[in-house]
Design a protein around this motif. Structure first.
Motif, mmCIF file in Angstrom:
data_model
loop_
_atom_site.group_PDB
_atom_site.id
_atom_site.type_symbol
_atom_site.label_atom_id
_atom_site.label_comp_id
_atom_site.label_asym_id
_atom_site.label_seq_id
_atom_site.Cartn_x
_atom_site.Cartn_y
_atom_site.Cartn_z
ATOM 1 N N ARG A 51 -3.020 -6.305 2.354
ATOM 2 C CA ARG A 51 -3.194 -6.925 1.041
ATOM 3 C C ARG A 51 -2.066 -6.542 0.087
ATOM 4 N NH1 ARG A 51 -9.260 -5.858 -0.815
ATOM 5 N NH2 ARG A 51 -8.082 -5.774 -2.742
ATOM 6 N N ASP A 52 -1.660 -7.512 -0.722
ATOM 7 C CA ASP A 52 -0.580 -7.301 -1.686
ATOM 8 C C ASP A 52 -1.010 -6.495 -2.904
ATOM 9 O OD1 ASP A 52 0.677 -9.009 0.023
ATOM 10 O OD2 ASP A 52 1.021 -10.599 -1.433
ATOM 11 N N ASP A 53 -2.299 -6.507 -3.209
ATOM 12 C CA ASP A 53 -2.768 -5.882 -4.440
ATOM 13 C C ASP A 53 -3.058 -4.388 -4.292
ATOM 14 O OD1 ASP A 53 -4.959 -6.463 -2.799
ATOM 15 O OD2 ASP A 53 -6.320 -6.682 -4.498
#
Length: 84
Positions: A51-53
């Motif tokens: 995930r990017d977050d």
């Protein structure tokens, strides 16, 4: 199929019984269920870790938390510099 649980393999008996307790199934169905579930859990863990977050530190903490004796997750950052 037989699974050896004697001698050096005695730990397997405990693992099988824990699976049976967890799933509330007999030992055979619990082993089959665990074998079916593990690839799905590993894929889900990979998706979470990608995930990017999440920060790198968060990803590493999650990887450490999800790692087991049999499955290990590592988070790595790769920096590639191309020069001509």
């Amino acid at each position: 199929m037989r699974i050896r649980t004697d001698g050096d393999y005695a730990y397997r008996q405990d693992a099988i019984e824990r699976a049976a307790d967890f799933y509330d199934y007999n030992k055979t169905k619990a082993v089959v269920s665990a074998c079916d579930d593990v690839p799905h859990f590993v894929q889900a863990a990979r998706q979470v870790l990608a995930r990017d977050d999440l920060t790198l530190e968060q990803r590493r903490e999650i990887a450490e938390t999800l790692s087991t004796r049999a499955v290990s997750f590592e988070v790595d950052t790769e920096i590639v510099v191309d020069t001509e």
